[in-house]
Scaffold this motif. Structure first.
Motif, mmCIF file in Angstrom:
data_model
loop_
_atom_site.group_PDB
_atom_site.id
_atom_site.type_symbol
_atom_site.label_atom_id
_atom_site.label_comp_id
_atom_site.label_asym_id
_atom_site.label_seq_id
_atom_site.Cartn_x
_atom_site.Cartn_y
_atom_site.Cartn_z
ATOM 1 N N PRO A 102 -4.175 7.176 -3.809
ATOM 2 C CA PRO A 102 -3.812 6.493 -5.056
ATOM 3 C C PRO A 102 -3.750 7.479 -6.228
ATOM 4 C CG PRO A 102 -5.561 5.323 -3.910
ATOM 5 C CD PRO A 102 -5.335 6.593 -3.153
ATOM 6 N N SER A 107 0.851 -1.199 0.000
ATOM 7 C CA SER A 107 0.000 0.000 0.000
ATOM 8 C C SER A 107 0.882 1.243 0.000
ATOM 9 C CB SER A 107 -0.886 -0.002 1.243
ATOM 10 O OG SER A 107 -0.064 0.075 2.381
ATOM 11 N N THR A 108 0.233 2.395 -0.221
ATOM 12 C CA THR A 108 0.990 3.653 -0.244
ATOM 13 C C THR A 108 0.581 4.517 0.943
ATOM 14 O OG1 THR A 108 -0.704 4.723 -1.566
ATOM 15 C CG2 THR A 108 1.118 3.714 -2.763
ATOM 16 N N LYS A 110 6.897 -1.582 -3.788
ATOM 17 C CA LYS A 110 5.442 -1.506 -4.020
ATOM 18 C C LYS A 110 5.107 -1.380 -5.514
ATOM 19 C CE LYS A 110 4.857 3.529 -3.398
ATOM 20 N NZ LYS A 110 5.468 3.866 -4.627
ATOM 21 N N GLY A 114 4.602 0.304 4.194
ATOM 22 C CA GLY A 114 3.444 -0.095 3.380
ATOM 23 C C GLY A 114 3.417 -1.569 3.021
ATOM 24 N N TYR A 115 4.181 -2.417 3.751
ATOM 25 C CA TYR A 115 4.106 -3.856 3.507
ATOM 26 C C TYR A 115 4.555 -4.599 4.756
ATOM 27 C CZ TYR A 115 9.082 -2.969 2.501
ATOM 28 O OH TYR A 115 10.387 -2.546 2.563
#
Ligand code: 5AD
Ligand code: SF4
Length: 583
Positions: free
Chosen positions: A329, A324-325, A360, A398-399
């Motif tokens: 988006p 994810s960021t 990502k 983000g992960y």
């Protein structure tokens, strides 16, 4: 008026809201504000010029003049259209000699080439001899405390040189460029009075003006961050020309805001260079006979060229699975897969690499392209930073560890034989021994071919600085770092052992530094390969025996390895297209 005449600008972009500065300082000797003439001087001959400058400055720049670089595209300084307080003549280098010194990452090497390109156009000359320099510019790095300390130490050394030149006809000017100028702003001017100019990473076009202002005895700075500066039209002048490879900047800045990282604050928002201008540069490099191009950016695979309306469809971005960021988006634009495809078509004999990516942004179309295209190197840098999901969350990466490992497996399935590298930070805020062991186990599990490992260094302004505690003692950070380095080396040696007996395609760079009778080159995975400089067959002309030259492709049979280097013997000279001899 405050003696520091400055314009403060607040850029309004949400979480990254930061303050940018553009400032002109008063004369150091008398503290007069720029609207008064300055009596005290380093150099008597400059008096007339300075008085003239000061009176023009008083009637010259207005607040509006300095207001650029926010939402509207930045106005580019133009040699034929100088600011009202300078003449075209004053913007010229008049053959003064510039000495450039680069610290930090490859982006800084590229920025040095951009800065030099701007100054060269302005009539400056380049020198490699510090003693004969009229202008010394340090292109600086802020990523860790140690990097900045190196610059402060260097400034102390340069002080003696500057003092010696005080009575000379041409005084020595010293400038701080890049991330440290951006991070510390006027603190540098206050701490080191011998610094004449500051230029942030988006202000290199302004160097002739800043140096002209410095000539009047004033300190000058431009640390504005831009939303659109990519220096697309500034052709970098290769500072250390190589017969084989070049770096091509494709994007600047970073929107990721990892909690430990200063980069979004020193280099600003992410912005990409238009595809057409990148392709033009790559074509030129191919015409010059270069055999390898590395696409460069802080977040190279987040590339998104939105420069034309027709690129901006509503197609949303595919991220790697489970990633994810930290930002909303984004949609549309020409993406990295498109650019990579286009760049790799320019010259099938030119190797294409890219650095530094974020894990990502590896959708399947990028992985497929890397696998399919012969001249895109099967080498991926996949900065993990930590093997602990808990630490990764605190880092705002983000992960999770699991998502990262799934990506590793997916990449290895999609690109057989891919070479992997990574960055790791030891001792981030709150990292426990258990977290550290998770990183050790990730290193063992992945078995990277290359690694870049660092001890955590707290940076002001970052989220970690505001919200977390730098609570891992320095000696623990160092010990953990040592352990990571040892494990990485053991695993890389094992990974490289798999190459023994294989035949690899090597791009020759030149003679080995250790022995004039050996040649040195790089394999597809970017590892150094050393082999004896002997005559060999040329696959395209069996009648002649040749010696390999820089820029040639050769096939090398690997006979031994270490964690960093492969050794072997050369089989023949070949071409990239003709070689499919991997095992
Ligand atoms: N401390 C230590 N290492 C850092 N890096 C970035 N910020 C810091 C910091 N504050 C490392 C990360 C990044 C690499 C370029 O530098 O591993 O990927
Ligand atoms: Fe820094 Fe993270 Fe951006 Fe890399 S992705 S430059 S580590 S903020």
């Amino acid at each position: 008026m405050h003696p520091l005449q400055c314009i403060l600008q607040t850029q309004r972009w949400g979480p990254l809201a930061s303050v940018s500065w553009l400032l002109l300082r008063t004369c150091r000797a008398c503290s007069s504000v720029p609207s008064t003439a300055c009596p005290s001087v380093e150099k008597q001959q400059e008096d007339g010029v300075r008085k003239d400058f000061s009176s023009r400055l008083a009637s010259g720049p207005t607040f509006q003049h300095f207001l650029r670089g926010t939402s509207a595209p930045q106005e580019k300084p133009d040699m034929e259209d100088p600011p009202p307080y300078l003449t075209v003549d004053e913007l010229l280098g008049k053959q003064r000699k510039v000495y450039l010194e680069t610290y930090g990452c490859q982006m800084n090497v590229n920025d040095t080439e951009i800065a030099w390109s701007v100054l060269q156009k302005s009539g400056y000359l380049r020198t490699r001899n510090l003693q004969e320099a009229d202008v010394i510019l340090l292109v600086t790095c802020s990523i860790r405390e140690k990097a900045e300390q190196t610059i402060w130490n260097r400034l102390h050394q340069l002080k003696a040189l500057k003092t010696k030149r005080l009575r000379s006809r041409v005084p020595l000017r010293i400038g701080i460029l890049g991330c440290m100028a951006e991070r510390l702003k006027e603190e540098i001017l206050n701490r080191e009075k011998m610094v004449d100019i500051l230029a942030g990473p988006d202000a290199y076009r302004d160097l002739p003006r800043l140096l002209a202002v410095a000539d009047s005895g004033q300190q000058a700075a431009n640390v504005l961050l831009s939303l659109d500066e990519t220096y697309a039209d500034v052709m970098p002048v290769q500072t250390s020309p190589s017969a084989t490879s070049a770096f091509v900047s494709i994007m600047r800045g970073c929107d990721n805001m990892c909690s430990y990282c200063i980069v979004p604050f020193t280099r600003g928002r992410e912005r990409s260079r238009p595809v057409a201008s990148i392709l033009e540069e790559v074509r030129k490099l191919s015409e010059q006979g270069l055999k390898e191009v590395t696409l460069l950016g802080q977040n190279v695979n987040s590339f998104r060229d939105s420069s034309e309306v027709q690129f901006n469809n509503a197609v949303s971005t595919n991220l790697s699975r489970g990633f994810s960021t930290n930002y909303k988006p984004k949609q549309g634009g020409l993406r990295f897969a498109h650019l990579l495809d286009q760049v790799s078509r320019v010259d099938p004999e030119m190797r294409i690499r890219f650095t530094s990516p974020h894990p990502k942004d590896f959708p399947d179309e990028v992985l497929q392209l890397i696998d399919e295209r012969d001249n895109i190197c099967k080498q991926i840098h996949l900065p993990a930073q930590s093997g602990s999901s808990r630490v990764l969350e605190a880092m705002r990466r983000g992960y999770s560890r699991e998502a990262y490992m799934e990506l590793i497996h997916h990449i290895r399935e999609s690109i057989p034989g891919v070479s992997l590298s990574s960055d790791f930070i030891a001792g981030f805020c709150g990292e426990t021994e258990e977290d550290h062991l998770q990183t050790v186990s990730l290193l063992r599990e992945v078995q990277y071919n290359m690694g870049f490992l660092f001890a955590y260094s707290m940076r002001q302004k970052t989220r970690a600085y505001h919200r977390l505690k730098d609570d891992v003692p320095e000696e623990v950070k160092s010990r953990r770092l040592e352990e990571l380095i040892t494990v990485f080396r053991e695993e890389a040696t094992k990974a490289n052992m798999a190459s023994v007996g294989c035949t690899q395609l090597v791009l020759v760079e030149g003679h080995s530094k250790r022995s004039a009778s050996d040649l040195c080159g790089r394999n597809d995975g970017n590892l150094k390969v050393i082999f004896p400089d002997v005559e060999m067959e040329d696959v395209n002309n069996s009648e002649v025996r040749v010696r390999a030259q820089p820029g040639d492709y050769v096939l090398v049979k690997i006979t031994s390895t270490s964690s960093q280097t492969l050794k072997g013997h050369v089989l023949c000279r070949t071409t990239l297209k003709d070689s499919s001899a991997y095992c």
